[in-house]
Design a protein around this motif. Structure first.
Motif, mmCIF file in Angstrom:
data_model
loop_
_atom_site.group_PDB
_atom_site.id
_atom_site.type_symbol
_atom_site.label_atom_id
_atom_site.label_comp_id
_atom_site.label_asym_id
_atom_site.label_seq_id
_atom_site.Cartn_x
_atom_site.Cartn_y
_atom_site.Cartn_z
ATOM 1 N N GLY A 1 0.785 -1.231 0.000
ATOM 2 C CA GLY A 1 0.000 0.000 0.000
ATOM 3 C C GLY A 1 0.817 1.280 0.000
ATOM 4 O O GLY A 1 0.258 2.368 0.053
ATOM 5 N N ASP B 1 -1.560 11.472 5.890
ATOM 6 C CA ASP B 1 -2.486 10.434 6.339
ATOM 7 C C ASP B 1 -3.021 10.892 7.695
ATOM 8 O O ASP B 1 -2.230 11.243 8.585
ATOM 9 C CB ASP B 1 -1.781 9.087 6.499
ATOM 10 C CG ASP B 1 -1.193 8.571 5.193
ATOM 11 O OD1 ASP B 1 -1.706 8.951 4.118
ATOM 12 O OD2 ASP B 1 -0.231 7.787 5.257
ATOM 13 N N TYR C 1 -8.785 5.779 0.972
ATOM 14 C CA TYR C 1 -9.607 5.404 2.127
ATOM 15 C C TYR C 1 -9.089 4.093 2.703
ATOM 16 O O TYR C 1 -9.148 3.051 2.059
ATOM 17 C CB TYR C 1 -11.054 5.274 1.651
ATOM 18 C CG TYR C 1 -12.079 4.986 2.711
ATOM 19 C CD1 TYR C 1 -12.243 5.822 3.807
ATOM 20 C CD2 TYR C 1 -12.935 3.902 2.586
ATOM 21 C CE1 TYR C 1 -13.215 5.587 4.756
ATOM 22 C CE2 TYR C 1 -13.918 3.644 3.522
ATOM 23 C CZ TYR C 1 -14.046 4.489 4.606
ATOM 24 O OH TYR C 1 -15.023 4.246 5.545
ATOM 25 N N TYR C 2 -8.560 4.141 3.924
ATOM 26 C CA TYR C 2 -8.007 2.974 4.589
ATOM 27 C C TYR C 2 -8.840 2.686 5.837
ATOM 28 O O TYR C 2 -8.425 2.980 6.960
ATOM 29 C CB TYR C 2 -6.539 3.215 4.945
ATOM 30 C CG TYR C 2 -5.670 3.386 3.727
ATOM 31 C CD1 TYR C 2 -5.065 2.287 3.123
ATOM 32 C CD2 TYR C 2 -5.472 4.644 3.160
ATOM 33 C CE1 TYR C 2 -4.281 2.440 1.986
ATOM 34 C CE2 TYR C 2 -4.686 4.808 2.023
ATOM 35 C CZ TYR C 2 -4.101 3.703 1.443
ATOM 36 O OH TYR C 2 -3.324 3.850 0.323
ATOM 37 N N LYS D 1 -9.756 -0.124 7.341
ATOM 38 C CA LYS D 1 -9.232 -1.108 8.299
ATOM 39 C C LYS D 1 -8.159 -0.505 9.199
ATOM 40 O O LYS D 1 -8.033 -0.859 10.358
ATOM 41 C CB LYS D 1 -8.685 -2.332 7.573
ATOM 42 C CG LYS D 1 -9.764 -3.180 6.961
ATOM 43 C CD LYS D 1 -9.202 -4.407 6.288
ATOM 44 C CE LYS D 1 -10.319 -5.212 5.648
ATOM 45 N NZ LYS D 1 -9.810 -6.366 4.911
ATOM 46 N N SER D 2 -7.367 0.424 8.662
ATOM 47 C CA SER D 2 -6.314 1.083 9.448
ATOM 48 C C SER D 2 -6.796 2.393 10.058
ATOM 49 O O SER D 2 -6.049 3.065 10.758
ATOM 50 C CB SER D 2 -5.095 1.349 8.561
ATOM 51 O OG SER D 2 -4.588 0.142 8.057
ATOM 52 N N HIS E 1 -5.941 9.092 3.431
ATOM 53 C CA HIS E 1 -4.788 9.693 2.757
ATOM 54 C C HIS E 1 -5.316 10.828 1.893
ATOM 55 O O HIS E 1 -6.280 10.665 1.149
ATOM 56 C CB HIS E 1 -4.093 8.653 1.872
ATOM 57 C CG HIS E 1 -3.114 9.258 0.915
ATOM 58 N ND1 HIS E 1 -1.757 9.325 1.194
ATOM 59 C CD2 HIS E 1 -3.282 9.830 -0.309
ATOM 60 C CE1 HIS E 1 -1.150 9.911 0.175
ATOM 61 N NE2 HIS E 1 -2.047 10.221 -0.748
ATOM 62 N N GLY F 1 -9.512 2.683 -2.406
ATOM 63 C CA GLY F 1 -9.910 2.143 -1.104
ATOM 64 C C GLY F 1 -11.420 2.050 -0.989
ATOM 65 O O GLY F 1 -12.154 2.750 -1.674
#
Length: 194
Positions: free
Chosen positions: A136, A150, A175-176, A178-179, A183, A193
Motif C-alpha cells: 500500500g 495520512d 480510504y483505509y 481497516k487502518s 490519505h 480504497g
C-alpha cells in the motif's frame, strides 16, 4: 552597449509592475472560474488556521498560517516540524495547497478537534523501507514531496471525512478503513480504497 537614463528605467519598472499586476489579476480571475466554490471561499478568509496532533511524537499545534493577506513563514515552519518524518527527524516544506486543503476540509466537516496525523512528510529512506514491507505504499509517494498526509478527524466518521474530501475534488483521496485513516494529497484528482 547603451545606458538607460533614470526616466527610461522608471518607465520600464512601471511597465513591469503593471504587467505583473495584470497577470496576477488574470490568474486570480481564471482560478475563480475553475476552482470549487468552497475553495474560492477559503481564499477570502482573513485568517486560515490549522490544528494538528502528531500521533507518533505527541506534538500538537494550533497555527494561524495565513494572516494579513499572506502565508506566515514562522507558522508554516511550525507545521513542517509537526509533520516531519518521525522516523528520521527529516523535515521538508509541506505544500501550501495541502495545508489549505486541510483547512478547507476541517471547515467542511465542522471539525472541533485537531486532525490526528499518522504520516506527513516521509524521507526517501523511510518511504523505501515502508514500500518494501507494504504493497500500500507507493515507491514515488507524494509524501516524499510534502504533498500528502495520512490522518483522521476525531468526532467525525472516517467515511464522512472521505465523502467531504471527494466532494472537494482537489487531489488524491485514499480510504483505509481497516487502518482507520484517510490519505490526502495534492496530486491529480483520484480515489482508492473501500
Amino acid at each position: 552597449m547603451f545606458e538607460l537614463d533614470q526616466q527610461q528605467k522608471d518607465g520600464l519598472d512601471v511597465q513591469h509592475t503593471s504587467r505583473r499586476r495584470f497577470l496576477q489579476l488574470g490568474l486570480g480571475a481564471t482560478a475563480s472560474l475553475v476552482m470549487p466554490n468552497a475553495f474560492a471561499n477559503l481564499l477570502t478568509q482573513p485568517e486560515r488556521k490549522l490544528s494538528l496532533l502528531n500521533l507518533h511524537t505527541g506534538e500538537s499545534l494550533n497555527a494561524t498560517y495565513w494572516a494579513e493577506g499572506q502565508y506566515q513563514k514562522s507558522e508554516l515552519g511550525a507545521i513542517n516540524r509537526v509533520l516531519r518524518d518521525h522516523r528520521t527527524g527529516d523535515m521538508h516544506a509541506m505544500d501550501n495547497s495541502l495545508i489549505d486543503l486541510l483547512n478547507l476540509l476541517h471547515h467542511q466537516m465542522d471539525g472541533k478537534r485537531a486532525f490526528h496525523v499518522i504520516s506527513g512528510y516521509r524521507s526517501p529512506k523511510t518511504n523505501a523501507t515502508l514500500s518494501k514491507n507494504s504493497a500500500g505504499v507507493a515507491k514515488k509517494s507524494l509524501h516524499m514531496q510534502g504533498k500528502a498526509i495520512d490522518l483522521r478527524l476525531p468526532g467525525r466518521k472516517l467515511s464522512d471525512l472521505r465523502k467531504a474530501a471527494l466532494k472537494l475534488n482537489l487531489g488524491g483521496v485514499g480510504y483505509y478503513s481497516k487502518s482507520d485513516f484517510l490519505h490526502l494529497d495534492t496530486g491529480r484528482a483520484r480515489q482508492w480504497g473501500v
